[in-house]
Design an enzyme around this catalytic site. Structure first.
Site, short mmCIF file in Angstrom:
data_model
loop_
_atom_site.label_atom_id
_atom_site.label_comp_id
_atom_site.label_asym_id
_atom_site.label_seq_id
_atom_site.Cartn_x
_atom_site.Cartn_y
_atom_site.Cartn_z
N LYS A 1 0.84 -1.20 0.00
CA LYS A 1 0.00 0.00 0.00
C LYS A 1 0.88 1.25 0.00
CE LYS A 1 -0.38 0.20 5.05
NZ LYS A 1 -1.29 0.31 6.21
N ARG B 1 -10.43 0.48 14.94
CA ARG B 1 -10.40 1.22 13.68
C ARG B 1 -11.39 0.52 12.75
NH1 ARG B 1 -4.24 1.90 11.74
NH2 ARG B 1 -4.80 -0.18 11.01
N HIS C 1 -6.54 -6.99 12.86
CA HIS C 1 -5.24 -6.31 12.90
C HIS C 1 -4.87 -6.01 14.34
CE1 HIS C 1 -1.92 -4.40 10.91
NE2 HIS C 1 -2.17 -3.21 11.43
N ARG D 1 0.97 -10.90 7.10
CA ARG D 1 0.87 -9.69 6.29
C ARG D 1 1.98 -8.69 6.65
NH1 ARG D 1 -4.19 -9.71 8.80
NH2 ARG D 1 -3.64 -7.67 9.66
N TYR E 1 16.77 31.30 6.51
CA TYR E 1 15.76 32.18 7.06
C TYR E 1 15.88 32.32 8.57
CZ TYR E 1 13.32 31.74 2.57
OH TYR E 1 12.98 31.76 1.24
N CYS F 1 14.69 24.65 4.18
CA CYS F 1 13.82 25.43 3.30
C CYS F 1 13.03 24.50 2.38
CB CYS F 1 14.65 26.40 2.47
SG CYS F 1 15.66 27.51 3.47
N MET F 2 12.15 25.05 1.58
CA MET F 2 11.33 24.23 0.70
C MET F 2 12.17 23.42 -0.27
SD MET F 2 8.30 25.38 -1.94
CE MET F 2 7.25 26.01 -0.64
N ASP F 3 13.26 24.01 -0.76
CA ASP F 3 14.02 23.41 -1.84
C ASP F 3 15.48 23.11 -1.49
OD1 ASP F 3 11.76 24.06 -3.60
OD2 ASP F 3 12.50 26.11 -3.40
#
Length: 389
Positions: free
Chosen positions: A43, A141, A173, A230, A273, A320-322
Site C-alpha cells: 500500500k 479502527r 489487525h 501480512r 531564514y 527550506c522548501m528546496d
C-alpha cells in the site's frame, strides 16, 4: 571551487531490490515454517518504494499474496501485469467495486453497507466477489464490531447462497504487536478465533482462512501466523521492534542528492531564514538542493546531519522548501575537497556511516514508516531501482 562532473538525479530515492528480496525471503521462510503463506503489503505505493516493482520482487522472493489499502492501488497492480492474489481492505461503501471484482481482487468487508456495495459491484461484474470479513478485535479502527458480527454473517450467508460472494477469510489487525508480550495480543487472537469459529459454523462453503500477523507478529509470534501473514514495514527492511540486529532485515531505501554550490562566508554571517545559525568564524558551506518539498521535514533544521565527503556533517540553519545548507567547517581548517555534483547521503542503511531512516524517526519523534513514505511519494524525488553489482 571546481565544478564536478558527476551526473544523476537531483534528488533520488534509490531502492535496493537485493535487500528487498532478502527481506521477503526471510519473512516468508518464517511464515512457511508455521505453515502460513505470505502477503507482502505494498500500500501507499509500496511505502514509497514503488508498488509494482516491489510486488514483482516480493513475488519472486517468497510472497504469494499482495496487500493494498485502496481499490486504486489494486488496479495499479493489475495494470502493471501483476496477476497474483491481491487483497484491498479499506473502502467507502459507495465505491464502484465492479472493476476490482472483474480483476479478481479480494475485498475486505467490515459492515453491511460495505457488503451491499461489494454485492452490487459483483452484479455489474457478472461474477462473485471474494471477500475477507474483518472483525474488530480491539484496535477500534476498521472492522466489524463484535456486537454486529452475527448480523453481518447473516447477510454474508444470504449473499453467498445467492452466488454473489465467496468468503475467503476472517481477519483482524493487532494494536500492540511491537510489544510481543503485551496482553492485548492474546486477547485479540482469542477474539479473532471466536469470530472465525462463528463464521465457520454459520457460513456455507469452504472453511475460511484466518489472518492476523503484521510485521512484528511475523517476526516474533509464530503462534499467530495462522494461514497467512501480512508483513508491511519489514518488507522494506525497517524493524518495527527496533531490535539491535534488526532481526536480520536490510533497509531498502537510500535517500540521496548532490551538492549544488560550495561557498565561503565570513564570521558573523547568518545562514538561511531567520538566521538561526550564525557563523562563529569564516566558514565553508555546501548548498544541498533538497528541502521540505522533497521530504526533508522543516523540523530537522539544526538537528540533522548528512554524509558528505566521507563523514557526518551538520545541516545549519532552517530547512527550506528546496534546499538545506551543510557546514563543512572553518575556512582556515581542514576543509574537505567538496565540489558541486558530489553525492550527499541523507539517509540509507548506515553502511557508510550515513544517517538511517530510524535516526530520522528519532529526531522527529515519529516512526520510520512516516519517514520513507514521506520521501518516496514526493513528485520531485526520482525513484530508481537498484541491484548490487
Amino acid at each position: 571551487m571546481t565544478t564536478g562532473t558527476r551526473t544523476g538525479p537531483r534528488v533520488e530515492a534509490r531502492i535496493d531490490h537485493d535487500a528487498l528480496a532478502h527481506n521477503v525471503a526471510l519473512l516468508s521462510a518464517l511464515a512457511r515454517a508455521s505453515g502460513a503463506a505470505t502477503m507482502a503489503v505494498v500500500k501507499a505505493d509500496g511505502y514509497g518504494h514503488g508498488a509494482v516493482d516491489v510486488a514483482r520482487t516480493a513475488l519472486a522472493s517468497g510472497a504469494t499474496w499482495l496487500g493494498v489499502c485502496t481499490l486504486e492501488e489494486a488496479a495499479e497492480l493489475r495494470a502493471g501485469g501483476i496477476d497474483a492474489p491481491v487483497l484491498s481492505w479499506l473502502h467507502l461503501p459507495d465505491e464502484d467495486f465492479a472493476p476490482a471484482v472483474a480483476d479478481g481482487v479480494d475485498l475486505g468487508v467490515s459492515s453491511r453497507a460495505e457488503l451491499d456495495g461489494v454485492v452490487a459491484g459483483a452484479g455489474r461484474a457478472g461474477r462473485p466477489a471474494r471477500i475477507h470479513l474483518k472483525i474488530d478485535t480491539g484496535l477500534s479502527r476498521n472492522g466489524c464490531p463484535p456486537g454486529d458480527w452475527g448480523d453481518l454473517l447473516e447477510a454474508v450467508e444470504a449473499a453467498r447462497a445467492a452466488g454473489e460472494v465467496e468468503v475467503a477469510a476472517v481477519w483482524s489487525h493487532l494494536a500492540h504487536a511491537d510489544a510481543p508480550a503485551h496482553p492485548t495480543i492474546d486477547v485479540q487472537a482469542r477474539r479473532l478465533d471466536d469470530a472465525w469459529r462463528a463464521a465457520a459454523t454459520r457460513l456455507g462453503g469452504p472453511r475460511p482462512w484466518r489472518h492476523l500477523a503484521n510485521s512484528a507478529a511475523t517476526l516474533t509470534r509464530p503462534d499467530l501466523h495462522l494461514d497467512l501473514v501480512r508483513p508491511g514495514i519489514a518488507v522494506y527492511g525497517l524493524d518495527p521492534l527496533e531490535a539491535p540486529d534488526h532481526h536480520g532485515l536490510r533497509p531498502v531505501m537510500t535517500f540521496r542528492t548532490r551538492v549544488a554550490l560550495v561557498k565561503r562566508i565570513a564570521a558573523g554571517e547568518g545562514v538561511s531564514y531567520g538566521h538561526e545559525w550564525v557563523a562563529p568564524d569564516d566558514r565553508v558551506l555546501a548548498l544541498v538542493p533538497t528541502g521540505y518539498a522533497d521530504g526533508v521535514p522543516r523540523r530537522l533544521g539544526g538537528t540533522m546531519t548528512v554524509q558528505l565527503a566521507g563523514r557526518r556533517r551538520p545541516v545549519v540553519g532552517r530547512v527550506c522548501m528546496d534546499q538545506v545548507v551543510v557546514d563543512l567547517g572553518p575556512a582556515d581548517g581542514d576543509v574537505p575537497a567538496v565540489a558541486p555534483g558530489d553525492e550527499v547521503l541523507l539517509f540509507g542503511p548506515g553502511d557508510a556511516g550515513e544517517p538511517t531512516a530510524l535516526e530520522w524517526a528519532r529526531w522527529l519523534d515519529t516512526i520510520h514508516y512516516e519517514v520513507v513514505t514521506g520521501v518516496g511519494c514526493r513528485p520531485r524525488v526520482t525513484r530508481t531501482v537498484w541491484t548490487r553489482p
